[in-house]
Scaffold this motif. Structure first.
Motif, PDB file in Angstrom:
ATOM      1  N   SER A 172     -21.214  -2.673 -26.768  1.00 55.61           N
ATOM      2  CA  SER A 172     -21.454  -3.353 -28.029  1.00 55.61           C
ATOM      3  C   SER A 172     -20.110  -3.689 -28.660  1.00 55.61           C
ATOM      4  CB  SER A 172     -22.277  -2.460 -28.969  1.00 55.61           C
ATOM      5  OG  SER A 172     -22.564  -3.141 -30.170  1.00 55.61           O
ATOM      6  N   VAL A 173     -19.931  -4.949 -29.013  1.00 57.36           N
ATOM      7  CA  VAL A 173     -18.688  -5.385 -29.644  1.00 57.36           C
ATOM      8  C   VAL A 173     -19.020  -6.244 -30.849  1.00 57.36           C
ATOM      9  CG1 VAL A 173     -17.391  -5.312 -27.476  1.00 57.36           C
ATOM     10  CG2 VAL A 173     -18.450  -7.450 -28.209  1.00 57.36           C
ATOM     11  N   VAL A 174     -18.017  -6.414 -31.683  1.00 57.44           N
ATOM     12  CA  VAL A 174     -18.154  -7.296 -32.822  1.00 57.44           C
ATOM     13  C   VAL A 174     -17.594  -8.657 -32.430  1.00 57.44           C
ATOM     14  CG1 VAL A 174     -17.509  -7.699 -35.226  1.00 57.44           C
ATOM     15  CG2 VAL A 174     -17.983  -5.372 -34.423  1.00 57.44           C
ATOM     16  N   GLU A 175     -18.206  -9.692 -32.936  1.00 55.40           N
ATOM     17  CA  GLU A 175     -17.785 -11.051 -32.623  1.00 55.40           C
ATOM     18  C   GLU A 175     -16.267 -11.194 -32.752  1.00 55.40           C
ATOM     19  OE1 GLU A 175     -19.805 -13.901 -35.055  1.00 55.40           O
ATOM     20  OE2 GLU A 175     -20.139 -15.229 -33.350  1.00 55.40           O
ATOM     21  N   LYS A 176     -15.715 -11.952 -31.823  1.00 51.81           N
ATOM     22  CA  LYS A 176     -14.286 -12.273 -31.709  1.00 51.81           C
ATOM     23  C   LYS A 176     -13.486 -11.195 -30.985  1.00 51.81           C
ATOM     24  CE  LYS A 176     -14.261 -15.323 -35.723  1.00 51.81           C
ATOM     25  NZ  LYS A 176     -13.668 -15.643 -37.036  1.00 51.81           N
ATOM     26  N   GLU A 177     -14.092 -10.089 -30.709  1.00 52.25           N
ATOM     27  CA  GLU A 177     -13.397  -9.093 -29.894  1.00 52.25           C
ATOM     28  C   GLU A 177     -13.372  -9.547 -28.440  1.00 52.25           C
ATOM     29  OE1 GLU A 177     -14.799  -5.017 -32.218  1.00 52.25           O
ATOM     30  OE2 GLU A 177     -14.742  -5.069 -30.041  1.00 52.25           O
ATOM     31  N   ASP A 178     -12.377  -9.093 -27.691  1.00 49.51           N
ATOM     32  CA  ASP A 178     -12.349  -9.298 -26.246  1.00 49.51           C
ATOM     33  C   ASP A 178     -13.099  -8.146 -25.590  1.00 49.51           C
ATOM     34  OD1 ASP A 178      -8.856 -10.444 -26.165  1.00 49.51           O
ATOM     35  OD2 ASP A 178     -10.699 -11.374 -26.935  1.00 49.51           O
ATOM     36  N   VAL A 179     -13.752  -8.441 -24.481  1.00 51.74           N
ATOM     37  CA  VAL A 179     -14.497  -7.387 -23.783  1.00 51.74           C
ATOM     38  C   VAL A 179     -14.370  -7.597 -22.283  1.00 51.74           C
ATOM     39  CG1 VAL A 179     -16.661  -8.724 -23.959  1.00 51.74           C
ATOM     40  CG2 VAL A 179     -16.750  -6.249 -23.561  1.00 51.74           C
ATOM     41  N   THR A 180     -14.204  -6.495 -21.558  1.00 54.90           N
ATOM     42  CA  THR A 180     -14.104  -6.551 -20.102  1.00 54.90           C
ATOM     43  C   THR A 180     -15.249  -5.775 -19.472  1.00 54.90           C
ATOM     44  OG1 THR A 180     -11.695  -6.795 -20.105  1.00 54.90           O
ATOM     45  CG2 THR A 180     -12.701  -5.943 -18.097  1.00 54.90           C
ATOM     46  N   LEU A 181     -15.915  -6.435 -18.552  1.00 59.33           N
ATOM     47  CA  LEU A 181     -17.016  -5.830 -17.807  1.00 59.33           C
ATOM     48  C   LEU A 181     -16.497  -5.464 -16.420  1.00 59.33           C
ATOM     49  CD1 LEU A 181     -19.853  -8.358 -18.734  1.00 59.33           C
ATOM     50  CD2 LEU A 181     -18.990  -6.412 -20.044  1.00 59.33           C
ATOM     51  N   ASP A 182     -16.679  -4.220 -16.059  1.00 58.60           N
ATOM     52  CA  ASP A 182     -16.122  -3.729 -14.801  1.00 58.60           C
ATOM     53  C   ASP A 182     -17.102  -3.872 -13.644  1.00 58.60           C
ATOM     54  OD1 ASP A 182     -14.595  -0.927 -16.553  1.00 58.60           O
ATOM     55  OD2 ASP A 182     -13.853  -2.960 -16.217  1.00 58.60           O
ATOM     56  N   CYS A 183     -16.554  -4.135 -12.475  1.00 58.92           N
ATOM     57  CA  CYS A 183     -17.353  -4.207 -11.256  1.00 58.92           C
ATOM     58  C   CYS A 183     -16.520  -3.654 -10.106  1.00 58.92           C
ATOM     59  CB  CYS A 183     -17.765  -5.644 -10.966  1.00 58.92           C
ATOM     60  SG  CYS A 183     -18.606  -5.858  -9.375  1.00 58.92           S
ATOM     61  N   VAL A 184     -17.049  -2.675  -9.431  1.00 57.42           N
ATOM     62  CA  VAL A 184     -16.405  -2.107  -8.247  1.00 57.42           C
ATOM     63  C   VAL A 184     -17.371  -2.248  -7.086  1.00 57.42           C
ATOM     64  CG1 VAL A 184     -15.511  -0.001  -7.195  1.00 57.42           C
ATOM     65  CG2 VAL A 184     -15.040  -0.488  -9.601  1.00 57.42           C
ATOM     66  N   TYR A 185     -16.872  -2.669  -5.948  1.00 55.92           N
ATOM     67  CA  TYR A 185     -17.744  -2.921  -4.806  1.00 55.92           C
ATOM     68  C   TYR A 185     -17.270  -2.137  -3.593  1.00 55.92           C
ATOM     69  CZ  TYR A 185     -13.987  -5.997  -3.351  1.00 55.92           C
ATOM     70  OH  TYR A 185     -12.758  -6.485  -2.988  1.00 55.92           O
ATOM     71  N   GLU A 186     -18.162  -2.069  -2.627  1.00 58.23           N
ATOM     72  CA  GLU A 186     -17.861  -1.344  -1.393  1.00 58.23           C
ATOM     73  C   GLU A 186     -18.382  -2.142  -0.205  1.00 58.23           C
ATOM     74  OE1 GLU A 186     -19.330   2.674  -1.445  1.00 58.23           O
ATOM     75  OE2 GLU A 186     -19.493   2.720   0.734  1.00 58.23           O
ATOM     76  N   THR A 187     -17.518  -2.424   0.743  1.00 59.37           N
ATOM     77  CA  THR A 187     -17.929  -3.132   1.942  1.00 59.37           C
ATOM     78  C   THR A 187     -16.957  -2.856   3.063  1.00 59.37           C
ATOM     79  OG1 THR A 187     -18.437  -5.298   2.889  1.00 59.37           O
ATOM     80  CG2 THR A 187     -16.693  -5.230   1.242  1.00 59.37           C
ATOM     81  N   ARG A 188     -17.453  -2.956   4.296  1.00 58.10           N
ATOM     82  CA  ARG A 188     -16.585  -2.824   5.463  1.00 58.10           C
ATOM     83  C   ARG A 188     -16.240  -4.191   6.037  1.00 58.10           C
ATOM     84  NH1 ARG A 188     -19.462   2.179   8.790  1.00 58.10           N
ATOM     85  NH2 ARG A 188     -19.182   3.764   7.188  1.00 58.10           N
ATOM     86  N   ASP A 189     -16.922  -5.217   5.540  1.00 56.58           N
ATOM     87  CA  ASP A 189     -16.645  -6.556   6.017  1.00 56.58           C
ATOM     88  C   ASP A 189     -15.288  -7.044   5.521  1.00 56.58           C
ATOM     89  OD1 ASP A 189     -19.913  -8.211   6.065  1.00 56.58           O
ATOM     90  OD2 ASP A 189     -19.066  -6.545   7.194  1.00 56.58           O
ATOM     91  N   THR A 190     -14.658  -7.882   6.311  1.00 54.86           N
ATOM     92  CA  THR A 190     -13.417  -8.503   5.847  1.00 54.86           C
ATOM     93  C   THR A 190     -13.723  -9.824   5.149  1.00 54.86           C
ATOM     94  OG1 THR A 190     -13.138  -9.525   8.017  1.00 54.86           O
ATOM     95  CG2 THR A 190     -11.993  -7.436   7.624  1.00 54.86           C
ATOM     96  N   THR A 191     -14.889 -10.385   5.462  1.00 55.36           N
ATOM     97  CA  THR A 191     -15.309 -11.631   4.814  1.00 55.36           C
ATOM     98  C   THR A 191     -16.524 -11.344   3.943  1.00 55.36           C
ATOM     99  OG1 THR A 191     -14.526 -12.949   6.678  1.00 55.36           O
ATOM    100  CG2 THR A 191     -16.062 -13.994   5.150  1.00 55.36           C
ATOM    101  N   TYR A 192     -16.396 -11.603   2.684  1.00 54.12           N
ATOM    102  CA  TYR A 192     -17.501 -11.374   1.759  1.00 54.12           C
ATOM    103  C   TYR A 192     -17.274 -12.232   0.525  1.00 54.12           C
ATOM    104  CZ  TYR A 192     -13.988  -8.114  -0.090  1.00 54.12           C
ATOM    105  OH  TYR A 192     -12.828  -7.559  -0.560  1.00 54.12           O
ATOM    106  N   TYR A 193     -18.326 -12.315  -0.282  1.00 60.86           N
ATOM    107  CA  TYR A 193     -18.260 -13.086  -1.506  1.00 60.86           C
ATOM    108  C   TYR A 193     -18.743 -12.231  -2.668  1.00 60.86           C
ATOM    109  CZ  TYR A 193     -17.542 -17.062   1.506  1.00 60.86           C
ATOM    110  OH  TYR A 193     -17.026 -17.921   2.434  1.00 60.86           O
ATOM    111  N   LEU A 194     -18.121 -12.415  -3.773  1.00 67.17           N
ATOM    112  CA  LEU A 194     -18.489 -11.717  -5.000  1.00 67.17           C
ATOM    113  C   LEU A 194     -18.960 -12.732  -6.032  1.00 67.17           C
ATOM    114  CD1 LEU A 194     -15.427  -9.356  -5.004  1.00 67.17           C
ATOM    115  CD2 LEU A 194     -17.793  -8.598  -4.759  1.00 67.17           C
TER     116      LEU A 194
END
Lengths: 117, 114
Positions: free
Chosen positions: A12-34
Motif C-alpha cells: 500500500s502506497v500513497v499517490e506519487k510514491e515510487d514502488v517496486t514489485l519484486d520477482c524472483v524466478y527459478e529455471t534450469r533453462d538457458t533460454t526463457y522469457y519473463l
C-alpha cells in the motif's frame, strides 16, 4: 517447486510514491522469457512486458521500469510516481523454452498494489 | 486488438451439475489455455490446446475436461461440479507454439458451486 516467487503479497502506497514489485524466478533453462501482467479490478490480465533471458537491458516505458538481473534471478518492476489507476494485482510469469507444458506461463502468486490518494 | 471472450462473467451452479465454460478468440491463435485463479495461489494451468482437437493436461486437470472442435473456441467442462471448484476461471490464447509469445486473457468467469 515454485518457479516464480513474488514475496510481497500486498503493498500500500500513497499517490506519487515510487514502488517496486519484486520477482524472483527459478529455471534450469538457458533460454526463457519473463513477463509482467497487470490485473485491474475488472479481472482481465493485461500484458505489460516481455524480456528474454539474453537481454539484460533495463526497460523504461513511461512511469514503468523493469530491472532484469540474471545474477540474482530477479525481474523487478518499478512504478514511479504511482497513481490511483495503478491499483491492481501484478503478476510476474516465466515461460521456459524447454517446457513440457506447451510453453505455458508459470505465474507467481501476485502482488496486490493499492495506491491511495 | 486480440479479443478473448468468455461466455459468462458470473456463474452459480449446484454440486453435481455439469458445467460448461466457453472461451472464444478472434485472432486465429493456435494455442489456448484454461487457468484457475484462487487467492494466495495465483494462476494455475488446468488444460491447454496447441491446435484444433489437440489437448494436453496442465498442472491441475483433475475434475475437468476440455474440448476444442474449432480453432477459435476452447471449452472447459466440469463433469460433476464440486464446491472446491468454486474459483475464477481465466481463458487465454497465444499466437503460436513458442515461449516467446505473450498470452492474451479473457475477462474471467467467476464460478460459484453451491
Amino acid at each position: 517447486a515454485q518457479k516464480v516467487t513474488q514475496a510481497q503479497t500486498e503493498i500500500s502506497v500513497v499517490e506519487k510514491e515510487d514502488v517496486t514489485l519484486d520477482c524472483v524466478y527459478e529455471t534450469r533453462d538457458t533460454t526463457y522469457y519473463l513477463f509482467w501482467y497487470k490485473q485491474p479490478p475488472s479481472g482481465e490480465l493485461v500484458f505489460l512486458i516481455r524480456r528474454n533471458s539474453f537481454d539484460e537491458q533495463n526497460e523504461i516505458s513511461g512511469r514503468y521500469s523493469w530491472n532484469f538481473q540474471k545474477s540474482t534471478s530477479s525481474f523487478n518492476f518499478t512504478i514511479t510516481a504511482s497513481q490511483v489507476v495503478d491499483s491492481a494485482v501484478y503478476f510476474c510469469a516465466l515461460s521456459e523454452a524447454n517446457s513440457n507444458s506447451g510453453y505455458a506461463l508459470n505465474f507467481g502468486k501476485g502482488t496486490s498494489l493499492l495506491v491511495t490518494p | 486488438d486480440v479479443k478473448v471472450t468468455q461466455s459468462s462473467r458470473y456463474l452459480v451452479k449446484r454440486t453435481g451439475e455439469k458445467v460448461f465454460l466457453e472461451c472464444v478468440q478472434d485472432m486465429d491463435h493456435e494455442n489456448m489455455f484454461w487457468y484457475r485463479q484462487d487467492p494466495g495461489l495465483g494462476l494455475r494451468l488446468i488444460y491447454f490446446s496447441y491446435d484444433v482437437k489437440m489437448k494436453e493436461k496442465g498442472d491441475i486437470p483433475e475434475g475437468y475436461s476440455v474440448s476444442r472442435e474449432k480453432k477459435e473456441r476452447f471449452s472447459l467442462i466440469l463433469e460433476s461440479a464440486s464446491t472446491n471448484q468454486t474459483s475464477m476461471y481465466l481463458c487465454a490464447s497465444r499466437q503460436s507454439w513458442s515461449s516467446y509469445n505473450e498470452q492474451f486473457f479473457g475477462p474471467g468467469t467467476r464460478l460459484t458451486v453451491l
